[in-house]
Design a protein around this motif. Structure first.
Motif, PDB file in Angstrom:
ATOM      1  N   MET A 109       0.840  -1.216   0.000  1.00  0.00           N
ATOM      2  CA  MET A 109       0.000   0.000   0.000  1.00  0.00           C
ATOM      3  C   MET A 109       0.866   1.254   0.000  1.00  0.00           C
ATOM      4  SD  MET A 109      -2.918  -1.137   2.756  1.00  0.00           S
ATOM      5  CE  MET A 109      -3.772   0.455   2.714  1.00  0.00           C
ATOM      6  N   LYS A 110       1.957   1.226   0.749  1.00  0.00           N
ATOM      7  CA  LYS A 110       2.857   2.390   0.801  1.00  0.00           C
ATOM      8  C   LYS A 110       3.434   2.683  -0.580  1.00  0.00           C
ATOM      9  CE  LYS A 110       6.950   1.929   2.724  1.00  0.00           C
ATOM     10  NZ  LYS A 110       7.982   1.762   3.766  1.00  0.00           N
TER      11      LYS A 110
ATOM     12  N   ASP B   2       2.198   1.660  -3.506  1.00  0.00           N
ATOM     13  CA  ASP B   2       1.106   2.021  -4.425  1.00  0.00           C
ATOM     14  C   ASP B   2       0.639   3.463  -4.215  1.00  0.00           C
ATOM     15  OD1 ASP B   2       1.256  -0.494  -5.463  1.00  0.00           O
ATOM     16  OD2 ASP B   2      -0.591  -1.246  -4.548  1.00  0.00           O
ATOM     17  N   SER B   3       0.717   3.953  -2.975  1.00  0.00           N
ATOM     18  CA  SER B   3       0.259   5.322  -2.694  1.00  0.00           C
ATOM     19  C   SER B   3       1.142   6.356  -3.392  1.00  0.00           C
ATOM     20  CB  SER B   3       0.246   5.577  -1.182  1.00  0.00           C
ATOM     21  OG  SER B   3       1.561   5.694  -0.665  1.00  0.00           O
TER      22      SER B   3
ATOM     23  N   VAL C  39      -5.480   2.958  -4.292  1.00  0.00           N
ATOM     24  CA  VAL C  39      -4.818   1.844  -3.617  1.00  0.00           C
ATOM     25  C   VAL C  39      -5.855   0.779  -3.289  1.00  0.00           C
ATOM     26  CG1 VAL C  39      -3.543   1.127  -1.550  1.00  0.00           C
ATOM     27  CG2 VAL C  39      -3.046   3.340  -2.632  1.00  0.00           C
TER      28      VAL C  39
ATOM     29  N   SER D  74      -5.082   7.352  -3.095  1.00  0.00           N
ATOM     30  CA  SER D  74      -3.695   7.370  -2.599  1.00  0.00           C
ATOM     31  C   SER D  74      -3.480   8.465  -1.556  1.00  0.00           C
ATOM     32  CB  SER D  74      -2.719   7.577  -3.761  1.00  0.00           C
ATOM     33  OG  SER D  74      -2.740   6.466  -4.614  1.00  0.00           O
ATOM     34  N   GLU D  75      -4.185   9.593  -1.743  1.00  0.00           N
ATOM     35  CA  GLU D  75      -4.041  10.708  -0.797  1.00  0.00           C
ATOM     36  C   GLU D  75      -4.438  10.288   0.613  1.00  0.00           C
ATOM     37  OE1 GLU D  75      -5.722  10.841  -3.612  1.00  0.00           O
ATOM     38  OE2 GLU D  75      -4.612  12.254  -4.884  1.00  0.00           O
TER      39      GLU D  75
ATOM     40  N   VAL E 256      -4.121   7.249   1.976  1.00  0.00           N
ATOM     41  CA  VAL E 256      -3.033   6.452   2.553  1.00  0.00           C
ATOM     42  C   VAL E 256      -1.893   7.373   2.960  1.00  0.00           C
ATOM     43  CG1 VAL E 256      -1.371   4.598   2.137  1.00  0.00           C
ATOM     44  CG2 VAL E 256      -3.668   4.455   1.148  1.00  0.00           C
ATOM     45  N   ALA E 257      -1.536   8.316   2.083  1.00  0.00           N
ATOM     46  CA  ALA E 257      -0.444   9.244   2.391  1.00  0.00           C
ATOM     47  C   ALA E 257      -0.766  10.085   3.627  1.00  0.00           C
ATOM     48  CB  ALA E 257      -0.164  10.147   1.189  1.00  0.00           C
TER      49      ALA E 257
ATOM     50  N   THR F 274       5.344   9.759  -0.016  1.00  0.00           N
ATOM     51  CA  THR F 274       4.754  11.063  -0.331  1.00  0.00           C
ATOM     52  C   THR F 274       5.035  12.074   0.777  1.00  0.00           C
ATOM     53  OG1 THR F 274       2.973   9.983  -1.568  1.00  0.00           O
ATOM     54  CG2 THR F 274       2.589  12.251  -0.868  1.00  0.00           C
TER      55      THR F 274
END
Length: 426
Positions: A262-263, A265-266, A272, A286-287, A289-290, A330
């Motif tokens: 996931m990290k 892919d973000s 994700v 993704s935002e 997860v970031a 990110t």
């Protein structure tokens, strides 16, 4: 074909192996393979399960041998760890007459510096820990008390040097050697991870500038700093990409390896996709997860920035180059710039830009910040010899610091033989 060099970056999250050769100023990579650890056999850059790491190294070795269709016996490695000790010392050597200085004189001066640094470490440490030199660099040379960039070929009565030497406890180095031996390999060269990275990421032509290099791995963030044409400091903090991954684990209720994916892919994908521990599928921007790891990334970059300022004599640097997979998260470079109080354009990931003289036979390999250290480990083979050698005394393997003047007596004294016992009696 030139002599092949096998470089192995034994990281907290993965093991990266590269095999190639140097032709003029270009390094040609003939085989390359990355394997992630199946368990958390390493933490903070230090080996915890020697057998598991040894098995993973063996798998990397086998895959590289398959690609090359030839056996591999020797390997170059780099050390990291939370217990680095770095010392800068000044050493001098005076000649009886005006002497033409050659490479042997320079080597002797360098090693004199490392020996003095080791003595200083032993005086500062009150424990019984044995320290091993894992890398050194010369900050400045002096001829007759004047600074000079290269002593070789000059005549003088006094040569001197400022030597920056870095040490690790012997058990950390032993763990690396034991894992490599399990895989059926012998260590041909040992260096320090930030030394390997800086030799690629910050070429000599940039070292007049006050620049920091940060190699952000999974377990450690290794730091080196240049100024006035030399490397002036090394350091590290035991915080890096794993802390970011662990935050994702808690926030999204997933296992560690799903969080790692996931990290990544973000950074690379707009959406994700993942399954939580209940096998329920999810899709998040993704935002999101970031945003979950932004605070911890800010904390890590604050630690890195504080260490850079400490190593740089209490002030910030002009620019920072970031390598390693952890630095791709990110917002990492922007947060580091903020904590160092420099423009965000002056903190940049270094990947393809510094790998211009590296040619991969496999054209599908993307030149990425994660490749800087393993290629640097390979290139270090051409630049520096081991700082110690292994010998056997009465079936006991010991390490001796290699000052080019070792005798059997040095080895015997190292294991506790008394001076008197070394001489025959009638």
């Amino acid at each position: 074909m030139e002599h092949l060099v096998f470089g192995l970056d034994i990281g907290t999250r993965s093991i990266v192996g590269s095999v190639g050769y140097l032709e003029r100023d270009k390094f040609n990579v003939l085989a390359h393979f990355v394997k992630e650890h199946e368990t958390r056999a390493m933490l903070d850059g230090q080996i915890h399960d020697i057998n598991k790491v040894g098995e993973s190294i063996h798998q990397v070795k086998k895959e590289l041998e398959r690609q090359l269709d030839k056996p591999l016996n020797d390997v170059c490695i780099a050390a990291a760890g939370r217990v680095l000790k770095t010392v800068t010392v000044h050493v001098e050597h005076t000649f009886d007459t005006n002497t033409l200085i050659n490479s042997e004189h320079i080597s002797y001066l360098d090693l004199l510096g490392v020996e003095k640094a080791l003595e200083q470490i032993r005086m500062e440490e009150e424990s019984d820990i044995n320290f091993i030199c894992v890398g050194y660099s010369v900050v400045k040379y002096y001829l007759n008390d004047y600074i000079i960039s290269n002593l070789e070929g000059h005549k003088g009565k006094k040569a001197a040097a400022d030597v920056l030497a870095t040490f690790l406890p012997e058990e950390v180095v032993d763990g690396l050697y034991a894992s490599v031996n399990i895989a059926g390999l012998q260590v041909a060269n040992l260096t320090l991870e930030p030394i390997a990275a800086i030799n690629i990421a910050i070429p000599d032509k940039f070292r007049l500038l006050n620049i920091a290099l940060v190699d952000v791995g999974a377990g450690t963030s290794d730091i080196s700093i240049t100024k006035d044409g030399s490397i002036i400091a090394y350091g590290m903090i035991p915080s890096a990409g794993d802390e970011i991954t662990e935050t994702i684990v808690q926030k999204f209720l997933v296992d560690f390896y799903t969080a790692e994916t996931m990290k990544r892919d973000s950074v690379e994908l707009p959406i994700v996709k993942y399954k939580d521990i209940f096998e329920t599928p999810h899709e998040v921007p993704s935002e999101e997860v970031a945003a979950a790891y932004m605070d911890i990334a800010s904390n890590i970059t604050k630690e890195v920035a504080d260490k850079i300022i400490e190593l740089n004599g209490g002030k910030t640097v002009s620019a920072v180059f970031v390598v390693g997979g952890g630095g791709k998260a990110t917002g990492f470079t922007n947060a580091l710039a903020r904590h160092l109080n420099i423009d965000s354009e002056r903190v940049a990931l270094r990947g393809a830009e510094v790998l211009g003289n590296v040619n991969f036979e496999d054209a599908s390999i993307v030149k990425d910040p994660i490749l800087v250290t393993p290629i640097g480990i390979c290139l270090n083979f051409y630049n520096q010899k081991n700082n110690f050698i292994l010998v056997h005394v009465n079936d006991e393997r010991i390490k001796l610091y290699n000052n080019d003047k070792l005798t059997v007596a040095n080895a015997a004294l190292h294991i506790g033989f008394s001076n008197e016992a070394l001489f025959p009696k009638s």
